[in-house]
Design an enzyme around this catalytic site. Structure first.
Site, short mmCIF file in Angstrom:
data_model
loop_
_atom_site.label_atom_id
_atom_site.label_comp_id
_atom_site.label_asym_id
_atom_site.label_seq_id
_atom_site.Cartn_x
_atom_site.Cartn_y
_atom_site.Cartn_z
N ASP A 55 0.83 -1.21 0.00
CA ASP A 55 0.00 0.00 0.00
C ASP A 55 0.86 1.25 0.00
O ASP A 55 0.56 2.25 -0.64
CB ASP A 55 -0.90 0.02 1.24
CG ASP A 55 -2.18 -0.76 0.99
OD1 ASP A 55 -2.25 -1.45 -0.06
OD2 ASP A 55 -3.09 -0.69 1.84
N LEU A 106 -12.57 6.15 3.52
CA LEU A 106 -12.07 6.69 4.78
C LEU A 106 -10.68 7.25 4.54
O LEU A 106 -9.89 6.67 3.81
CB LEU A 106 -11.99 5.59 5.83
CG LEU A 106 -13.31 5.11 6.44
CD1 LEU A 106 -13.07 3.91 7.33
CD2 LEU A 106 -13.94 6.24 7.26
N GLU A 136 -13.09 0.51 16.00
CA GLU A 136 -13.60 -0.77 15.50
C GLU A 136 -12.55 -1.44 14.63
O GLU A 136 -11.75 -0.76 14.00
CB GLU A 136 -14.85 -0.53 14.61
CG GLU A 136 -15.97 0.20 15.32
CD GLU A 136 -17.11 0.58 14.36
OE1 GLU A 136 -16.92 0.46 13.12
OE2 GLU A 136 -18.16 1.00 14.86
N LYS A 138 -11.13 -2.82 11.31
CA LYS A 138 -11.44 -2.55 9.90
C LYS A 138 -11.45 -3.90 9.20
O LYS A 138 -10.40 -4.49 8.93
CB LYS A 138 -10.40 -1.62 9.29
CG LYS A 138 -10.75 -1.19 7.88
CD LYS A 138 -9.82 -0.08 7.41
CE LYS A 138 -10.24 0.50 6.07
NZ LYS A 138 -10.24 -0.48 4.98
N LYS A 315 -14.12 6.36 14.87
CA LYS A 315 -15.27 7.20 14.53
C LYS A 315 -15.68 8.02 15.74
O LYS A 315 -15.67 7.50 16.86
CB LYS A 315 -16.48 6.33 14.14
CG LYS A 315 -16.21 5.35 13.04
CD LYS A 315 -17.38 4.38 12.86
CE LYS A 315 -17.03 3.38 11.74
NZ LYS A 315 -18.06 2.35 11.56
N CYS A 433 10.49 -26.02 -20.89
CA CYS A 433 10.21 -26.54 -19.56
C CYS A 433 11.53 -26.93 -18.89
O CYS A 433 12.30 -27.70 -19.46
CB CYS A 433 9.27 -27.74 -19.63
SG CYS A 433 9.10 -28.57 -18.05
N CYS A 436 11.58 -30.97 -18.67
CA CYS A 436 11.57 -31.94 -19.77
C CYS A 436 11.98 -31.31 -21.10
O CYS A 436 12.04 -32.01 -22.11
CB CYS A 436 10.19 -32.58 -19.90
SG CYS A 436 8.92 -31.43 -20.42
N CYS A 451 3.98 -25.84 -19.35
CA CYS A 451 4.61 -26.95 -20.07
C CYS A 451 3.47 -27.82 -20.57
O CYS A 451 2.67 -28.31 -19.78
CB CYS A 451 5.50 -27.75 -19.12
SG CYS A 451 5.94 -29.36 -19.82
S1 IVH Z 1 -17.05 2.96 8.38
C1 IVH Z 1 -17.85 6.72 5.55
N1 IVH Z 1 -16.27 0.85 9.73
O1 IVH Z 1 -13.45 0.28 4.99
C2 IVH Z 1 -17.20 5.40 5.48
N2 IVH Z 1 -15.77 0.96 7.41
O2 IVH Z 1 -12.26 2.87 3.46
C3 IVH Z 1 -17.71 4.62 6.60
N3 IVH Z 1 -14.65 -1.03 6.55
O3 IVH Z 1 -15.39 0.78 2.29
C4 IVH Z 1 -16.97 3.36 6.70
N4 IVH Z 1 -14.57 -2.13 8.45
O4 IVH Z 1 -16.20 -1.13 3.66
C5 IVH Z 1 -16.30 1.47 8.53
N5 IVH Z 1 -15.70 -0.97 11.05
C6 IVH Z 1 -15.72 -0.36 9.85
C7 IVH Z 1 -15.18 -0.95 8.69
C8 IVH Z 1 -15.21 -0.24 7.49
C9 IVH Z 1 -14.27 -2.16 7.16
C10 IVH Z 1 -14.43 -0.72 5.12
C11 IVH Z 1 -15.64 -0.15 4.46
C12 IVH Z 1 -15.18 1.00 3.62
C13 IVH Z 1 -13.72 1.04 3.87
C14 IVH Z 1 -13.33 2.46 4.16
#
Ligand code: IVH
Length: 667
Positions: A55, A106, A136, A138, A315, A433, A436, A451
């Site tokens: 990434d 995000l 939370e 991800k 969040k 190959c 072989c 092959c």
């Molecule tokens: S909140 C406004 N919570 O991550 C966006 N996203 O780049 C609100 N994802 O496409 C997303 N776990 O599919 C949220 N606990 C979580 C998440 C989550 C995975 C994914 C989501 C989104 C991407 C955000």
């Protein structure tokens, strides 16, 4: 999700992947090349679920592109179409539908300082330090939006380009735990529920094991499987169909808004009360220190989580404050994703070997100076294909970055050009190959080089290894070394030849004492009466794994029957029959249990569940998961479950283990 343009200034790292593109002295060509390169990685990531670079390196490509475009606006224009600001995951094969509220990305942060920066911006905006957040996991899968109207599931869409997604309603309805109707009385008129479709590790392992048995490539990681399954238009193979799960974490449009609670953390309990599957392991944190330790806690428990994650989502808890903070162009200002770094390390590439698989596919493998990556010593990593190798421009002697990102096999993601020795030699992919000498063929995309020789010893060794393994006839003691000798001496050219081996052949192949040879001969002899499906699956024909083999046995009754019905398997099955294999139950009457439906409960002393089921199927019977109208027998072992009561209630005959064994023919 990949990085968005508005974040570009945040990112500083300029990874070594950059060095692979044209120098800035030709800005137009460099812009064009960068755009193509980024689009290719977007495509790999979103459509094939694969990554070839980290990434960080990907972000660096985007940083570099943005800088070039800014400095050379005329060239940027002349270079042709711009990239879409938000990567688009639509494959163009499914019907599309607009989201009521856009599905945003995000903003990503990667360091404690960047996370503090996020908190401090909100602190300034609201003039208070005691802001409370939910932290939370991800989930690493694919985003989905489910629309419920008056409690009924009416639509499920992928994210698409954020405004319009692809319709995957039928697929999502079939996902375990997704309610077609929400529970409870006080439901909103209409609500868009946001969540992540993902594949838990246990399901991922199960699917890959089944694929390996069927001679298919494993999925690189759970996200690739989730993406593939969610967007498949046709029905996935039975072993894969049940792998997806949903975790809900948010809301798009809700009518009326008053149906929603005032805090993010309350959404989870509301969703749960409606019967929706929700995210787990969320925590609350107030102020920046708690916030950092919450994220750290998630990172530390990550190895124990049963589902894949690639970071934490932070969040603001108060939905009123969320609304006040508002959204930026395509990411909310009240949330960020803290991405955990993929586990990676740098080491030296000492050699590239080319492996020939069972189906003939040639895969370049990097042989490395052993290095520890995330607690595991890695000395080999895949280079995917001839094309991927050429794109990386990796040379013998190079310093390379090895990454394990929850992937099955470590991958080389980039070359450190600064450390390239003057005498580093490019690797010339063989046109023949390596085993072989048959000229290789390219198939479909030039990525796949094969092959084509069925008689290739490398392919034969792998086929024999598969035949002898537990997925096939199960011949103890027939390991890779012995197989190599038997093939090398020309004693075995196909699985059926194993049954013609004599004691002196094994002794000549270097199997020590006579007694050791006898043990192997006995194991080979025993395997003659393995269940019929084992011979079918053991051939390792692509697409014919354990499940398909069992189905073929059920449908056609005997190996002869399958040989007649399936031209692809015919020659090898007939050769096995000529060699004297006699699977039980399929020789004479087409199976003693033909047409009978069995249900199993409790523990049997002499069989595992799978073995008992296999024996029943080998005798022409079938096995169901629960007692119903069509059940002929319940087989009850120790500690039977509720199925026993159900069988008694319905008057279904109950067999103990002894009776069951007798029914199978006494062994
Ligand atoms: S909140 C406004 N919570 O991550 C966006 N996203 O780049 C609100 N994802 O496409 C997303 N776990 O599919 C949220 N606990 C979580 C998440 C989550 C995975 C994914 C989501 C989104 C991407 C955000």
């Amino acid at each position: 999700m990949r990085l968005h343009r508005s974040l570009l200034p945040l990112l500083v790292s300029a990874g070594s992947a950059l060095a692979a593109v044209a120098p800035a002295s030709e800005p137009r060509a460099a812009i064009r090349q960068l755009r193509l390169e980024i689009a290719r990685h977007d495509d790999l990531y979103h459509r094939a679920g694969r990554t070839e670079i980290s990434d960080t390196d990907y972000d660096a490509l985007r940083v570099r592109l943005a800088a070039l475009e800014k400095d050379n606006p005329a060239d940027a224009l002349a270079a042709g179409a711009d990239l879409p600001p938000v990567p688009d995951d639509r494959a163009g094969t499914l019907p599309e539908h607009a989201h009521h509220e856009p599905m945003l990305s995000l903003t990503k942060v990667r360091t404690p300082a960047e996370l503090r920066g996020f908190h401090e911006r909100l602190e300034r905006r609201f003039g208070r330090e005691d802001l409370t957040y939910v932290v939370e996991p991800k989930y690493d899968g694919i985003a989905v939006s489910l629309t419920y109207e008056r409690g009924r599931l009416v639509r499920a869409l992928t994210r698409g380009n954020g405004r319009t997604g692809e319709d995957i309603t039928a697929r999502v309805r079939a996902v375990a735990g997704v309610p077609g109707r929400l529970r409870g009385g006080d439901l909103p008129e209409k609500i868009e529920i946001r969540g992540e479709l993902h594949v838990p590790f246990a399901e991922f392992d199960r699917v890959n094991a089944a694929r390996a048995e069927a001679g298919l490539e494993p999925y690189a990681n759970p996200r690739a499987l989730a993406a593939g399954l969610a967007r498949r238009a046709d029905a996935p193979p039975a072993e894969e169909a049940t792998a997806l799960r949903l975790a809900c974490f948010g809301v798009g449009r809700c009518e009326p808004e008053t149906a929603l609670p005032g805090h993010q953390h309350e959404l989870t309990s509301l969703f749960r009360s409606w019967g929706l599957p929700v995210i787990t392991h969320a925590a609350m944190a107030t102020g920046s220190e708690e916030l950092l330790s919450s994220v750290e806690r998630l990172r530390s428990i990550r190895p124990e989580l049963v589902f894949p994650t690639d970071g934490a989502v932070v969040k603001l808890d108060s939905r009123a404050l969320q609304a006040a903070a508002g959204d930026g162009m395509d990411a909310p200002r009240w949330a960020v994703a803290y991405k955990f770094a993929a586990e990676a390390a740098e080491t030296r590439l000492v050699a590239i070997t080319v492996q020939v698989g069972r189906t003939g596919a040639l895969t370049p493998v990097a042989e490395l100076v052993p290095v520890e990556v995330g607690g595991v010593t890695v000395s080999r990593a895949t280079l995917h294909s001839a094309a991927a190798l050429a794109r990386l421009d990796v040379r013998l002697g190079d310093s390379v970055r090895v990454q394990r990102a929850g992937d099955v096999i470590p991958v080389i993601t980039s070359v450190n050009l600064a450390l390239r020795p003057a005498d580093a030699r490019p690797f010339v992919f063989p046109s023949e190959c390596p085993e072989c000498g048959t000229p290789v063929v390219s198939e479909g995309s030039a990525d796949a080089v094969r092959c084509p020789a069925d008689s290739c010893p490398a392919r034969l060794r792998r086929r024999l290894g598969h035949f002898a393994s537990k997925s096939g006839a199960g011949i103890d003691g027939l390991g890779p070394v012995l197989i190599e000798r038997l093939v090398g001496q020309g004693l075995v050219r196909e699985p059926a030849d194993l049954y013609a081996l004599r004691r002196e052949d094994l002794i000549a192949a270097g199997v020590g004492s006579g007694a050791a040879s006898d043990r192997i001969l006995e194991a080979i002899a025993r395997s003659r009466s393995a269940e019929a499906w084992r011979f079918v699956a053991g051939l390792g024909v692509p697409g014919v794994g354990r499940a398909a083999a069992r189905e073929l046995v059920r449908r056609h009754g005997t190996l002869e029957g399958i040989a007649v019905a399936e031209p692809r398997l015919r020659d090898q099955l007939l050769a096995l029959l000529r060699a004297g294999v006699r699977p039980p139950g399929v020789a004479g009457n087409g199976g003693a249990l033909r047409g009978k439906m069995f249900v199993l409960t409790g523990e049997l002393a002499g069989f595992t569940r799978a073995e008992a089921a296999a024996r029943i199927e080998a005798e022409g019977g079938r096995v169901a998961g629960s007692v119903g109208r069509g059940t002929d027998y319940l087989v009850a072992g120790e500690n039977p479950g509720t199925k026993l009561a159900e069988a008694r209630k319905r008057g279904v005959p109950v067999l103990g283990e002894d009776e069951f064994t007798r029914l199978l023919g006494g062994n």
